[in-house]
Design a protein around this motif. Structure first.
Motif, short mmCIF file in Angstrom:
data_model
loop_
_atom_site.label_atom_id
_atom_site.label_comp_id
_atom_site.label_asym_id
_atom_site.label_seq_id
_atom_site.Cartn_x
_atom_site.Cartn_y
_atom_site.Cartn_z
N ASP A 66 55.30 36.62 48.53
CA ASP A 66 54.21 35.66 48.59
C ASP A 66 53.36 35.84 47.33
O ASP A 66 52.51 36.73 47.26
N MET A 67 53.60 34.98 46.34
CA MET A 67 52.94 35.15 45.05
C MET A 67 51.44 34.94 45.15
O MET A 67 50.66 35.57 44.41
N GLN A 68 50.99 34.11 46.08
CA GLN A 68 49.56 33.89 46.22
C GLN A 68 48.85 35.17 46.66
O GLN A 68 47.73 35.47 46.20
N LYS A 69 49.49 35.96 47.51
CA LYS A 69 48.88 37.21 47.94
C LYS A 69 48.84 38.22 46.79
O LYS A 69 47.91 39.02 46.68
N VAL A 70 49.87 38.19 45.92
CA VAL A 70 49.85 39.06 44.74
C VAL A 70 48.69 38.69 43.83
O VAL A 70 47.94 39.56 43.35
N VAL A 71 48.52 37.39 43.60
CA VAL A 71 47.42 36.93 42.76
C VAL A 71 46.07 37.28 43.38
O VAL A 71 45.15 37.74 42.70
N ASP A 72 45.94 37.11 44.69
CA ASP A 72 44.68 37.43 45.37
C ASP A 72 44.36 38.92 45.24
O ASP A 72 43.18 39.29 45.05
N HIS A 73 45.37 39.76 45.36
CA HIS A 73 45.14 41.21 45.25
C HIS A 73 44.56 41.58 43.88
O HIS A 73 43.54 42.27 43.79
N PHE A 74 45.17 41.09 42.81
CA PHE A 74 44.71 41.48 41.48
C PHE A 74 43.44 40.75 41.07
O PHE A 74 42.67 41.26 40.25
N SER A 75 43.20 39.58 41.63
CA SER A 75 41.96 38.88 41.30
C SER A 75 40.75 39.61 41.84
O SER A 75 39.63 39.42 41.35
N ARG A 76 40.93 40.45 42.85
CA ARG A 76 39.83 41.25 43.38
C ARG A 76 39.57 42.49 42.54
O ARG A 76 38.52 43.10 42.65
N ARG A 77 40.54 42.86 41.71
CA ARG A 77 40.41 44.10 40.94
C ARG A 77 40.18 43.85 39.46
O ARG A 77 39.58 44.68 38.78
N CYS A 78 40.63 42.72 38.95
CA CYS A 78 40.55 42.43 37.53
C CYS A 78 39.62 41.24 37.29
O CYS A 78 39.22 40.53 38.22
N ARG A 79 39.31 41.04 36.02
CA ARG A 79 38.47 39.91 35.65
C ARG A 79 39.17 38.58 35.87
O ARG A 79 38.54 37.58 36.22
N ALA A 80 40.48 38.53 35.66
CA ALA A 80 41.24 37.29 35.80
C ALA A 80 42.71 37.63 36.00
O ALA A 80 43.16 38.74 35.69
N VAL A 81 43.44 36.67 36.50
CA VAL A 81 44.89 36.81 36.72
C VAL A 81 45.57 35.58 36.12
O VAL A 81 45.10 34.46 36.29
N CYS A 82 46.68 35.81 35.43
CA CYS A 82 47.46 34.71 34.84
C CYS A 82 48.92 34.88 35.22
O CYS A 82 49.48 35.98 35.06
N VAL A 83 49.53 33.82 35.72
CA VAL A 83 50.94 33.83 36.09
C VAL A 83 51.74 33.15 34.99
O VAL A 83 51.50 31.98 34.68
#
Length: 378
Positions: free
Chosen positions: A314-331
């Motif tokens: 589930d790529m959305q959950k991966v993005v959500d996880h890192f968006s809480r820890r980093c300034r931004a997420v890019c796929v």
């Protein structure tokens, strides 16, 4: 007394009441001094907005007021809508003989906005470290592709340094122009005085990204260490606006201490798989545990090589996880040209991949500090 009488006659204060014509009531009510000379009326009150005087900054010279019209470009030239750059809007514009201009569409407008963000003014040298605890996630590819995107859009000098102590492959991402490595640069550092001197040790790709190769000599027993990286960065920041560092896998090799100390921002690379995401999260855990919490907050996570149908992840959950820890997420989506592992040509990338790299560059540029000179004249 003659002068005073003349004044009184001019004022007609003592005319004969029988012969004097009626005079309107004076509109001033000020008291009269003992000698009979009327006081001047009080000056009108100043407008309220004059109470708040905005001083011009000392760095900006005062422009004298002029009665002549403004001769700026925006005042003299009619504002013309920018012609569309792609899609049916462009075809309509071309087929109509450039008479029908409906402007850019939402997609092109967003792209132009990202490009403007990538072109943000930059004071001094900005240092980006690209790292990952796990190898094989495309860290070197992201370094070269992001550096090429910056160099092709901004037009200023961008260099990528291979800091991998174990046979780095960053130099394989651009056409090889010189066999020189970072070791040769450090050996001859005392004789380098201008940009043309440094250019003899780097290879440049079509995007204008320059690459400084790592030392791949198997006879060298001493690894590229922290002191070596400090000397390299001190030399490069004199001539380049952006320095990207391709770190080796792992976080414990000798150069990492200096890399983390010098970096303005981090890019943590993950693959779209479960183990890739876990390794990237473990990278952030290690940084948090070793006193780099601020770098983690300023970091950007890149989920690389994501296919349209990525199995059960589930790529959305991966993005959500890192968006809480980093300034931004890019796929960054999967691209056959990047998978080849050879020299990178941005023109051969798929449109979605190119857009993702521009978005990544804009996210990094969003962290550029505004220098004093930029703030003064903005």
């Amino acid at each position: 007394m003659t002068d005073v009488t003349t004044v009184f006659r001019a004022e007609q204060r003592f005319a004969d009441p029988a012969t004097a014509t009626p005079q309107p009531e004076p509109d001033w009510l000020a008291p009269t001094p003992p000698i009979g000379i009327p006081m001047d009326p009080l000056p009108p009150a100043a407008p309220l907005f004059n109470q708040y005087v905005v001083e011009q900054p000392t760095y900006r010279p005062a422009v004298p007021s002029t009665p002549y019209p403004d001769l700026s470009t925006s005042a003299l030239l009619r504002q013309v809508k920018r012609p569309p750059s792609d899609g049916w809007r462009k075809w309509l514009y071309v087929l109509s003989g450039k008479l029908i201009n409906v402007g850019e569409g939402p997609h092109a407008a967003r792209r132009n906005s990202l490009i403007a963000q990538v072109n943000r003014p930059l004071a001094g040298c900005y240092k980006v470290a690209v790292l990952s605890l796990k190898g094989g996630v495309g860290k070197t590819t992201i370094t070269a592709a992001l550096g090429g995107t910056f160099a092709s859009i901004r037009g200023d000098r961008v260099v990528a340094v291979d800091a991998n102590p174990d046979h780095g492959t960053l130099s394989q991402k651009v056409p090889l122009e010189t066999p020189a490595t970072v070791r040769h640069l450090l050996r001859d550092a005392d004789g380098i005085e201008r940009y043309s001197d440094v250019r003899g040790y780097t290879s440049q790709g079509p995007s204008r990204l320059e690459v400084l190769a790592s030392d791949n000599d198997p006879t060298v027993s001493e690894a590229f260490g922290s002191e070596d990286f400090d000397r390299t960065l001190t030399l490069l920041e004199r001539f380049y606006s952006l320095v990207l560092t391709d770190c080796g896998p792992g976080l414990l090799h000798s150069a990492m201490k200096s890399v983390l100390k010098q970096a303005d921002t981090l890019i943590v690379v993950s693959s779209g798989s479960v183990d890739g995401a876990r390794s990237a999260s473990a990278t952030l855990d290690w940084l948090d545990a070793h006193g780099h919490e601020d770098l983690v907050r300023r970091s950007v996570c890149v989920v690389n090589g994501v296919r349209p149908r990525n199995g059960k992840v589930d790529m959305q959950k991966v993005v959500d996880h890192f968006s809480r820890r980093c300034r931004a997420v890019c796929v960054v989506p999967f691209d056959p040209h990047l998978e080849d592992g050879a020299e990178i040509e941005l023109d051969r990338l798929k449109p979605n991949t190119r857009e993702a790299l521009i978005q990544l560059a804009a996210l990094v540029a969003d962290g550029f500090p505004a220098g004093d000179a930029i703030e003064r004249f903005s």
